[in-house]
Design an enzyme around this catalytic site. Structure first.
Site, PDB file in Angstrom:
ATOM      1  N   VAL A  62       0.839  -1.192   0.000  1.00  0.00           N
ATOM      2  CA  VAL A  62       0.000   0.000   0.000  1.00  0.00           C
ATOM      3  C   VAL A  62       0.878   1.248   0.000  1.00  0.00           C
ATOM      4  CG1 VAL A  62      -1.704   1.298   1.360  1.00  0.00           C
ATOM      5  CG2 VAL A  62      -1.789  -1.202   1.315  1.00  0.00           C
ATOM      6  N   CYS A  63       0.466   2.275  -0.773  1.00  0.00           N
ATOM      7  CA  CYS A  63       1.089   3.602  -0.684  1.00  0.00           C
ATOM      8  C   CYS A  63      -0.011   4.644  -0.832  1.00  0.00           C
ATOM      9  CB  CYS A  63       2.201   3.774  -1.721  1.00  0.00           C
ATOM     10  SG  CYS A  63       1.621   3.893  -3.416  1.00  0.00           S
ATOM     11  N   ARG A  64       0.340   5.852  -1.216  1.00  0.00           N
ATOM     12  CA  ARG A  64      -0.663   6.923  -1.331  1.00  0.00           C
ATOM     13  C   ARG A  64      -1.607   6.682  -2.499  1.00  0.00           C
ATOM     14  NH1 ARG A  64      -1.712  11.865  -3.795  1.00  0.00           N
ATOM     15  NH2 ARG A  64       0.010  11.524  -5.206  1.00  0.00           N
ATOM     16  N   MET A  90      -4.005   4.743  -0.681  1.00  0.00           N
ATOM     17  CA  MET A  90      -4.775   5.301   0.427  1.00  0.00           C
ATOM     18  C   MET A  90      -5.742   6.391  -0.033  1.00  0.00           C
ATOM     19  SD  MET A  90      -4.101   3.482   3.040  1.00  0.00           S
ATOM     20  CE  MET A  90      -4.752   4.425   4.438  1.00  0.00           C
TER      21      MET A  90
END
Length: 98
Positions: A62-64, A90
């Site tokens: 997961v990242c932005r 996210m």
């Protein structure tokens, strides 16, 4: 590369599945909230922290927005890990955060 949407990952979490989630964002980003139970390893630290990951486990990255986690997935796949990228990152996450 395997992909999952934020909604699909949230549904797995809500259903009580045991998930290994790795958040590769920077410290300042994670301070705004992280998926409950996720482990924070910023993208730049992944090569130095491979020993913390088990090749027999499956990881959701997961990242932005999905870009850095995609890069992390490619690196980990090349090193023999089983990973899935959360597309949309996210920015698309509507579930709980801690």
């Amino acid at each position: 590369m395997k992909e999952i949407t934020a909604k699909e990952l949230e549904q797995k979490l809500t259903a009580g599945e045991k998930l290994n989630i790795i958040d590769v964002r920077e410290d300042v980003e994670v301070a705004t909230g992280i998926i409950p139970g996720a482990k924070h390893i910023s993208l730049g630290q992944i090569p130095d922290r491979l020993a913390e990951l088990d090749k027999n486990e499956h990881y959701y990255m997961v990242c932005r927005s999905g870009g850095r986690s995609g890069n992390a997935c490619q690196f980990l796949i090349q090193n023999g890990y089983n990973v899935t990228n959360m597309i949309g990152g996210m920015l698309d996450w509507e579930g709980e955060m801690e």
